[in-house]
Design a protein around this motif. Structure first.
Motif, short mmCIF file in Angstrom:
data_model
loop_
_atom_site.label_atom_id
_atom_site.label_comp_id
_atom_site.label_asym_id
_atom_site.label_seq_id
_atom_site.Cartn_x
_atom_site.Cartn_y
_atom_site.Cartn_z
N VAL A 181 0.85 -1.19 0.00
CA VAL A 181 0.00 0.00 0.00
C VAL A 181 0.88 1.24 0.00
O VAL A 181 1.96 1.24 0.58
N VAL A 182 0.40 2.27 -0.71
CA VAL A 182 1.10 3.55 -0.76
C VAL A 182 0.29 4.57 0.01
O VAL A 182 -0.92 4.69 -0.19
N TYR B 228 5.78 10.60 0.21
CA TYR B 228 5.43 9.30 -0.34
C TYR B 228 5.96 8.19 0.56
O TYR B 228 7.16 8.17 0.86
N THR B 229 5.10 7.30 1.00
CA THR B 229 5.57 6.12 1.73
C THR B 229 4.90 4.87 1.17
O THR B 229 3.77 4.93 0.68
N ARG B 230 5.62 3.73 1.23
CA ARG B 230 5.04 2.46 0.79
C ARG B 230 5.24 1.43 1.88
O ARG B 230 6.30 1.40 2.53
N TRP B 231 4.20 0.62 2.10
CA TRP B 231 4.17 -0.33 3.21
C TRP B 231 3.76 -1.71 2.72
O TRP B 231 3.00 -1.84 1.76
N ARG B 232 4.20 -2.75 3.43
CA ARG B 232 3.85 -4.13 3.11
C ARG B 232 2.34 -4.33 3.21
O ARG B 232 1.73 -5.06 2.44
N SER B 233 1.71 -3.65 4.20
CA SER B 233 0.26 -3.81 4.39
C SER B 233 -0.32 -2.59 5.10
O SER B 233 0.40 -1.81 5.73
N GLU C 26 -3.34 1.23 -3.46
CA GLU C 26 -2.76 -0.10 -3.53
C GLU C 26 -1.87 -0.15 -4.76
O GLU C 26 -2.21 0.42 -5.80
N VAL C 27 -0.73 -0.82 -4.64
CA VAL C 27 0.17 -0.96 -5.78
C VAL C 27 -0.41 -2.00 -6.73
O VAL C 27 -0.66 -3.14 -6.34
N VAL C 28 -0.67 -1.61 -7.97
CA VAL C 28 -1.21 -2.53 -8.98
C VAL C 28 -0.06 -3.14 -9.79
O VAL C 28 -0.04 -4.33 -10.06
N GLN C 29 0.90 -2.29 -10.16
CA GLN C 29 2.10 -2.76 -10.85
C GLN C 29 3.27 -1.97 -10.34
O GLN C 29 3.11 -0.82 -9.92
#
Ligand code: HEM
Length: 114
Positions: free
Chosen positions: A4-5, A55-60, A106-109
């Motif tokens: 998830v972003v 901007y942050t991205r997380w496993r869940s 959510e990251v799609v690609q």
């Protein structure tokens, strides 16, 4: 499960831009150790918007939420909260951002160089 972003969108008055970037330059560096943390970037607006993106991205989703409720998040926002800036003879206490808004994706690609 896709990553998830989470993007914190900061509206920063022009005269506070330097102060905001100074605070991020001196950030706590706690997020790197948070469970499920994958990426962080501070994005300065150049064209198309005048808002800064954190901007942050997380496993869940759960990992992100756990971080926002952690001591690391609180320490990572000491300057924004006005704690660290006060009583040091430099900077100003209180927020550099006028307004903050959270965007969730959510990251799609995702890909990098071949
Ligand atoms: C009212 C809401 C918020 C404001 C005004 C704000 C502003 C700031 C500022 C000024 C800093 C620089 C460091 C410091 O203040 O000591 C910071 C750090 C940071 N912010 Fe926020 N923030 C907010 C909420 C959030 C949220 C919801 C996220 C989620 C994406 C986020 C992500 C981050 C990250 C990753 C750092 C670096 C922390 C570290 O180094 O450990 N912020 N924020």
């Amino acid at each position: 499960m896709p990553s998830v972003v989470k993007i914190n969108v900061l509206t920063v008055p022009v005269e506070m831009r330097q102060e905001l970037e100074r605070r991020f330059a001196g950030r706590a560096g706690m997020v790197e150790s948070a469970d499920g943390f994958e990426w962080f970037e501070l994005l300065r607006p150049v064209a198309g918007s005048d808002r800064y993106l954190v901007y942050t991205r997380w496993r869940s989703e759960e990992d992100f939420e756990r971080w926002t409720q952690s001591q690391g998040f609180r320490k990572g926002h000491a300057q924004a909260a006005g704690e660290a800036a006060q009583g040091h003879g430099h900077g100003h206490g209180g927020p550099a951002a006028g307004e903050a808004e959270l965007w969730s994706f959510e990251v799609v690609q995702s890909t990098g160089p071949a």
